[in-house]
Scaffold this motif. Structure first.
Motif, PDB file in Angstrom:
ATOM      1  N   LEU A 276       0.844  -1.189   0.000  1.00  0.00           N
ATOM      2  CA  LEU A 276       0.000   0.000   0.000  1.00  0.00           C
ATOM      3  C   LEU A 276       0.881   1.241   0.000  1.00  0.00           C
ATOM      4  CD1 LEU A 276      -2.514  -0.928   2.852  1.00  0.00           C
ATOM      5  CD2 LEU A 276      -3.053  -0.906   0.405  1.00  0.00           C
ATOM      6  N   CYS A 277       0.405   2.310  -0.626  1.00  0.00           N
ATOM      7  CA  CYS A 277       1.127   3.578  -0.595  1.00  0.00           C
ATOM      8  C   CYS A 277       0.108   4.703  -0.698  1.00  0.00           C
ATOM      9  CB  CYS A 277       2.131   3.650  -1.751  1.00  0.00           C
ATOM     10  SG  CYS A 277       3.248   5.058  -1.666  1.00  0.00           S
ATOM     11  N   THR A 323       5.769  -5.646  -6.870  1.00  0.00           N
ATOM     12  CA  THR A 323       6.006  -6.291  -5.577  1.00  0.00           C
ATOM     13  C   THR A 323       6.162  -5.269  -4.458  1.00  0.00           C
ATOM     14  OG1 THR A 323       8.370  -6.386  -6.119  1.00  0.00           O
ATOM     15  CG2 THR A 323       7.068  -8.354  -6.564  1.00  0.00           C
ATOM     16  N   SER A 324       6.388  -3.989  -4.812  1.00  0.00           N
ATOM     17  CA  SER A 324       6.574  -2.962  -3.788  1.00  0.00           C
ATOM     18  C   SER A 324       6.296  -1.597  -4.400  1.00  0.00           C
ATOM     19  CB  SER A 324       8.003  -3.028  -3.232  1.00  0.00           C
ATOM     20  OG  SER A 324       8.206  -2.069  -2.211  1.00  0.00           O
ATOM     21  N   LEU A 325       5.814  -0.659  -3.562  1.00  0.00           N
ATOM     22  CA  LEU A 325       5.470   0.695  -3.992  1.00  0.00           C
ATOM     23  C   LEU A 325       6.173   1.707  -3.099  1.00  0.00           C
ATOM     24  CD1 LEU A 325       1.577   0.246  -4.270  1.00  0.00           C
ATOM     25  CD2 LEU A 325       3.260  -0.095  -6.090  1.00  0.00           C
ATOM     26  N   GLY A 326       6.449   2.885  -3.653  1.00  0.00           N
ATOM     27  CA  GLY A 326       7.051   3.956  -2.861  1.00  0.00           C
ATOM     28  C   GLY A 326       6.721   5.308  -3.470  1.00  0.00           C
ATOM     29  N   SER A 327       6.593   6.325  -2.627  1.00  0.00           N
ATOM     30  CA  SER A 327       6.310   7.673  -3.119  1.00  0.00           C
ATOM     31  C   SER A 327       6.997   8.688  -2.226  1.00  0.00           C
ATOM     32  CB  SER A 327       4.804   7.940  -3.160  1.00  0.00           C
ATOM     33  OG  SER A 327       4.273   8.033  -1.849  1.00  0.00           O
ATOM     34  N   ASP A 328       7.048   9.924  -2.703  1.00  0.00           N
ATOM     35  CA  ASP A 328       7.620  11.013  -1.923  1.00  0.00           C
ATOM     36  C   ASP A 328       6.533  12.039  -1.662  1.00  0.00           C
ATOM     37  OD1 ASP A 328       8.080  13.539  -3.991  1.00  0.00           O
ATOM     38  OD2 ASP A 328       8.063  11.588  -4.979  1.00  0.00           O
ATOM     39  N   SER A 329       6.841  13.011  -0.822  1.00  0.00           N
ATOM     40  CA  SER A 329       5.863  14.053  -0.485  1.00  0.00           C
ATOM     41  C   SER A 329       6.074  15.320  -1.292  1.00  0.00           C
ATOM     42  CB  SER A 329       5.970  14.395   1.012  1.00  0.00           C
ATOM     43  OG  SER A 329       7.287  14.821   1.333  1.00  0.00           O
ATOM     44  N   LEU A 330       6.971  15.278  -2.287  1.00  0.00           N
ATOM     45  CA  LEU A 330       7.347  16.489  -3.005  1.00  0.00           C
ATOM     46  C   LEU A 330       6.942  16.453  -4.475  1.00  0.00           C
ATOM     47  CD1 LEU A 330       8.835  19.212  -2.710  1.00  0.00           C
ATOM     48  CD2 LEU A 330      10.937  18.017  -3.383  1.00  0.00           C
ATOM     49  N   LYS A 331       7.375  15.420  -5.206  1.00  0.00           N
ATOM     50  CA  LYS A 331       7.222  15.379  -6.661  1.00  0.00           C
ATOM     51  C   LYS A 331       5.949  14.687  -7.138  1.00  0.00           C
ATOM     52  CE  LYS A 331      11.152  17.363  -7.783  1.00  0.00           C
ATOM     53  NZ  LYS A 331      11.210  18.619  -8.551  1.00  0.00           N
ATOM     54  N   GLN A 332       5.237  14.011  -6.255  1.00  0.00           N
ATOM     55  CA  GLN A 332       3.994  13.336  -6.614  1.00  0.00           C
ATOM     56  C   GLN A 332       4.204  12.229  -7.639  1.00  0.00           C
ATOM     57  OE1 GLN A 332       1.329  16.498  -7.759  1.00  0.00           O
ATOM     58  NE2 GLN A 332       1.235  17.363  -5.701  1.00  0.00           N
ATOM     59  N   PHE A 333       5.299  11.491  -7.476  1.00  0.00           N
ATOM     60  CA  PHE A 333       5.557  10.306  -8.277  1.00  0.00           C
ATOM     61  C   PHE A 333       5.254   9.062  -7.441  1.00  0.00           C
ATOM     62  CE2 PHE A 333       8.800  13.008 -10.605  1.00  0.00           C
ATOM     63  CZ  PHE A 333       8.078  13.052 -11.797  1.00  0.00           C
ATOM     64  N   LEU A 334       4.699   8.047  -8.095  1.00  0.00           N
ATOM     65  CA  LEU A 334       4.564   6.742  -7.480  1.00  0.00           C
ATOM     66  C   LEU A 334       5.567   5.819  -8.166  1.00  0.00           C
ATOM     67  CD1 LEU A 334       2.984   4.778  -5.564  1.00  0.00           C
ATOM     68  CD2 LEU A 334       1.615   4.187  -7.572  1.00  0.00           C
TER      69      LEU A 334
END
Length: 442
Positions: A276-277, A323-334
């Motif tokens: 989940l992300c 198999t895994s998800l990640g995001s940042d709080s700046l660029k709005q990329f998943l």
């Protein structure tokens, strides 16, 4: 002569594959991928691969193989991302300073490590093992350039003989949440002095009917303490008021995605939620499913305390099952990764494929109606060929290899956590082979 009591899973234990993991710096400064024992990091600010410095390297040389066995958990610190933690089957927890990418501390675990978390203030690192114990490490005093080794964590809480699958600190840092293979989510008060143990249980979040695979928090201005989201092998995503353990809403994502698998014998099973992300404001949640070539996007209404399916974003160009998800709080990329270690029939020891979705924000939700424009081509992702070369290990991967990896991922992601049941005679045989019993008779 071969013992008939040996289980097929025991015979193939050495060939067990590890799913690839991805983590993104909260300010989008770097991105890390772990696959097998490899840890690969790319500096997005400077546009170059990161050279890792491990205090355990006596010859001073650097390598992506900073662990001796499969990495099972990676994590950046939530606020400024100055700390990064990696841990896994080699029973080592490595704490990294992301300013220099030096390993500043190596903590030894008694069992294989299954989950890690970093407190919101960065003062403590917690990790969990496959025996169900959560340990804490005080990071104060280990932030220098010189790494320390052979440290040990202090046990603070325990799930009774159940693999802990996920660890999270609440947004305000007051609680630590631990989920396990036996369907439970425990909310514990994180004490002012955690080295004395976290003995106060705030609540239990009970309702899943299969292993809990992942946790995430959503929070907004009206709910600064946040709400908890959990994914499970029962193919649901659930929303909780974790402070009292109340189940607020359930979204049957497997059914909504149109995936229903049968084992050909009896009963039916739907694909497990593998990760989940959530966006920074918690209004949008990305869900990875065991058999879904793409991701599912959920809308989370924090005020109404509801979850609903917004869209399934298919990734049909490749056989790509994240198999895994990640995001940042700046660029709005998943950022998404599909990968496995020790893939049979491939020249690549550890296979990873990275994809990126832009506009991962509720404010940009209209653009997701045309998801082809939001799923970035390789030439458009941050870092372009350089980031792919580093994180994937290669620029191009044959479609046949990706197909084999996708099939391996489907099996591995569920077998990783599903609880095995053995007949009495096999249980007795496995007991005789346990390490603690072997040691007792030496």
């Amino acid at each position: 002569m071969e013992d008939p009591n040996i289980d097929d899973g025991d015979q193939n234990r050495e060939t067990e594959i590890a799913p690839a993991l991805i983590a993104v710096h909260p300010a989008h400064q770097s991105v890390a991928v772990a696959v097998g024992s490899d840890l690969r990091v790319f500096n997005l600010q400077e546009g170059c691969a990161v050279t890792l410095g491990d205090s355990d390297d006596l010859d001073g040389k650097s390598s992506t193989n900073v662990h001796k066995d499969s990495i099972r958990a990676i994590r950046y610190g939530a606020n400024n991302g100055t700390l990064f933690v990696s841990a896994g089957d080699d029973k080592l927890v490595k704490i990294w300073a992301t300013t220099t990418w030096r390993c500043i501390s190596t903590v030894v675990s008694e069992k294989k490590v299954s989950a890690v978390a970093i407190s919101s203030d960065g003062l403590f690192v917690c990790f969990a093992d496959k025996f169900g114990v959560v340990y804490v490490v005080d990071t104060q005093g280990i932030s220098g350039e010189q790494g320390s080794t052979n440290e040990k964590g202090i046990p603070i809480l325990s799930h009774y003989c159940s693999i802990i699958t996920s660890l999270e600190f609440s947004p305000d840092g007051r609680f630590i949440i631990s989920a396990d293979r036996d369907f439970k989510i425990r909310v514990s008060v994180f004490p002012k002095n955690p080295l004395d143990g976290a003995h106060e249980i705030q609540s239990f979040c009970l309702g899943h009917t299969e292993f809990v695979s992942c946790l995430a928090f959503v929070f907004g201005q009206d709910y600064p303490q946040g709400l908890l989201i959990s994914g499970s092998g029962d193919s649901t995503v659930r929303l909780w008021d974790f402070t009292c353990g109340a189940l607020l809403d359930t979204c049957a994502v497997g059914t909504e995605a149109g995936y229903l698998e049968t084992d050909g014998k009896e009963g039916e099973c739907q694909p497990a939620v593998t990760d989940l992300c959530a966006t920074k404001d918690g209004s949008l949640v990305a869900v990875a499913l065991q058999s879904l070539p793409g991701i599912m996007l959920l809308s989370c209404d924090i005020s109404a305390r509801t979850l609903s399916v917004l869209k399934v974003v298919s990734i049909s160009e490749d056989p790509f099952i994240p198999t895994s998800l990640g995001s940042d709080s700046l660029k709005q990329f998943l950022w998404m990764v599909m990968g496995v270690s020790s893939l049979q029939g491939s020249d690549l020891a550890s296979l990873a494929r990275v994809r990126v979705l832009s506009g991962f924000s509720k404010s940009n939700i209209a653009t997701l109606e045309e998801h082809k424009a939001s799923l970035l081509d390789d030439k458009d992702i941050p870092g372009r060929e350089l980031v792919l070369q580093k994180l994937q290990g290669t620029l191009s991967i044959e479609k046949e290899v990706l197909s084999s990896a996708a099939e391996a991922v489907k099996t591995a992601m569920r077998n990783l956590l599903i609880k095995k049941h053995y007949p009495v005679e096999k249980r007795e045989y496995r007991k005789r082979g346990r390490n603690d019993r072997k040691n007792k008779h030496r």
